[in-house]
Design an enzyme around this catalytic site. Structure first.
Site, PDB file in Angstrom:
ATOM      1  N   GLY A 193     -25.710   6.089   6.885  1.00  0.00           N
ATOM      2  CA  GLY A 193     -25.961   4.982   7.799  1.00  0.00           C
ATOM      3  C   GLY A 193     -25.809   5.297   9.270  1.00  0.00           C
ATOM      4  O   GLY A 193     -25.801   4.379  10.098  1.00  0.00           O
ATOM      5  N   THR A 194     -25.732   6.565   9.636  1.00  0.00           N
ATOM      6  CA  THR A 194     -25.559   6.888  11.056  1.00  0.00           C
ATOM      7  C   THR A 194     -26.756   6.426  11.889  1.00  0.00           C
ATOM      8  O   THR A 194     -26.585   5.909  12.993  1.00  0.00           O
ATOM      9  CB  THR A 194     -25.342   8.398  11.265  1.00  0.00           C
ATOM     10  OG1 THR A 194     -26.377   9.122  10.571  1.00  0.00           O
ATOM     11  CG2 THR A 194     -23.988   8.837  10.745  1.00  0.00           C
ATOM     12  N   GLY A 195     -27.971   6.625  11.354  1.00  0.00           N
ATOM     13  CA  GLY A 195     -29.153   6.207  12.112  1.00  0.00           C
ATOM     14  C   GLY A 195     -29.225   4.705  12.288  1.00  0.00           C
ATOM     15  O   GLY A 195     -29.538   4.207  13.380  1.00  0.00           O
ATOM     16  N   CYS A 196     -28.932   3.973  11.224  1.00  0.00           N
ATOM     17  CA  CYS A 196     -28.906   2.508  11.307  1.00  0.00           C
ATOM     18  C   CYS A 196     -27.860   2.049  12.316  1.00  0.00           C
ATOM     19  O   CYS A 196     -28.099   1.157  13.138  1.00  0.00           O
ATOM     20  CB  CYS A 196     -28.584   1.899   9.947  1.00  0.00           C
ATOM     21  SG  CYS A 196     -29.730   2.322   8.626  1.00  0.00           S
ATOM     22  N   THR A 234     -21.557  10.434   6.352  1.00  0.00           N
ATOM     23  CA  THR A 234     -22.438  10.078   7.468  1.00  0.00           C
ATOM     24  C   THR A 234     -23.545   9.110   7.039  1.00  0.00           C
ATOM     25  O   THR A 234     -24.559   8.992   7.716  1.00  0.00           O
ATOM     26  CB  THR A 234     -23.074  11.344   8.073  1.00  0.00           C
ATOM     27  OG1 THR A 234     -23.775  12.055   7.029  1.00  0.00           O
ATOM     28  CG2 THR A 234     -22.017  12.251   8.680  1.00  0.00           C
ATOM     29  N   LYS A 262     -33.100  12.169  18.111  1.00  0.00           N
ATOM     30  CA  LYS A 262     -31.743  12.514  17.699  1.00  0.00           C
ATOM     31  C   LYS A 262     -31.704  13.929  17.121  1.00  0.00           C
ATOM     32  O   LYS A 262     -32.492  14.262  16.246  1.00  0.00           O
ATOM     33  CB  LYS A 262     -31.231  11.506  16.671  1.00  0.00           C
ATOM     34  CG  LYS A 262     -31.237  10.066  17.187  1.00  0.00           C
ATOM     35  CD  LYS A 262     -30.852   9.073  16.113  1.00  0.00           C
ATOM     36  CE  LYS A 262     -31.854   9.034  14.991  1.00  0.00           C
ATOM     37  NZ  LYS A 262     -31.624   7.924  14.028  1.00  0.00           N
TER      38      LYS A 262
END
Length: 267
Positions: free
Chosen positions: A211-214, A209, A176
């Site tokens: 928690g975007t990865g989760c 932003t 990412k």
């Protein structure tokens, strides 16, 4: 047809923006039934993490064995693990139960800068868990940690690092690029024996932003059983996340980095 069952193996975030809480929201948003295995309790808000209480590895394994002996599981998202013992226990349970569609988000550091994976656990992540993953979804700092090299600063380096991450054993890597600058957020999907695929989305100007990865990794896990291939699942998950970020300012969950809007299509 009954809903797909998707399991989150991750830590708890009381603020609701990341961890198992975010995963359950994303699972629901994609029409799947969410289940959880809790690996750690955290004390955190939108302003940061103030404490971490790991769940004993034996009990993490007990949760997994009990759940998987009963439920049919269509995909698994693995997030925060915290310790080497928990990392090893999760890896062993994945192998023991031959779980499908395993998406590993190698959570190491929270957005606030607080470390969520002990330094001693990184080697267990590399050697035990990543080889069991169908897809891993590191961001640029996590990729640098896993490869023990400087963080990528451009797209060419991202492509090269994604290829090197494949050498650690996962079937696919989604690297990412949200930490790069520029008007677009570019992610690189690398698969063995195939050319890399890039996914682009406009960068959204917001501080919310958390928690975007989760959310991205759990969305991919929910979509893998429903899409014809991994690229389709990744593309649809990224489009969902982009809109969730764009609508994030509609949520007022605290005074720090707020969550994305998981239910933007309904609220």
């Amino acid at each position: 047809m009954s809903a797909y069952n998707i399991v989150s193996v991750a830590g708890s975030d009381p603020s609701g923006g990341a961890g198992i809480q975010a995963d359950l929201k994303a699972f629901s948003a994609h029409g799947t039934f969410g289940m959880t295995v809790v690996t750690a309790l955290t004390a955190q808000s939108t302003r940061g993490v103030t404490g971490v209480h790991p769940v004993p590895a034996e009990f993490v394994a007990h949760q997994m064995d009990t759940l998987f002996a009963d439920a049919t599981v269509h995909a698994v998202k693995v997030g925060m693990l915290g310790t080497s013992e928990v990392t090893e226990a999760v890896a062993e349970a994945i192998g023991r139960h031959a779980l499908p569609n395993v998406v590993v988000d190698p959570v190491m550091v929270a957005k606030s800068g607080d470390r969520l994976l002990e330094s001693s656990a990184v080697e267990a992540l590399r050697s035990e868990l990543l080889p069991r993953a169908d897809l891993i979804t590191p961001n640029l700092p996590e990729a640098a940690d896993l490869l023990e090299e400087p963080e990528a600063a451009d797209l060419a380096t991202m492509r090269a690092q994604a290829a090197r991450l494949l050498e650690l054993g996962p079937r696919r890597v989604l690297l990412k690029g949200g930490h790069l600058s520029g008007g677009e957020s570019v992610d690189v999907l690398a698969s063995r024996g195939s050319d890399p695929v890039e996914f682009r989305a406009p960068r959204v100007a917001t501080r919310n932003t958390h928690g975007t990865g989760c959310t991205l990794s759990s969305s991919i896990a929910a979509l893998l059983p429903q899409r014809p291939d991994v690229a389709a699942a990744v593309g649809d998950a990224k489009a969902y996340l982009t809109e969730a970020i764009r609508r994030a300012d509609e949520i007022d969950a605290g005074g720090g980095q707020g969550p994305v809007h998981h239910f933007h299509a309904w609220w």
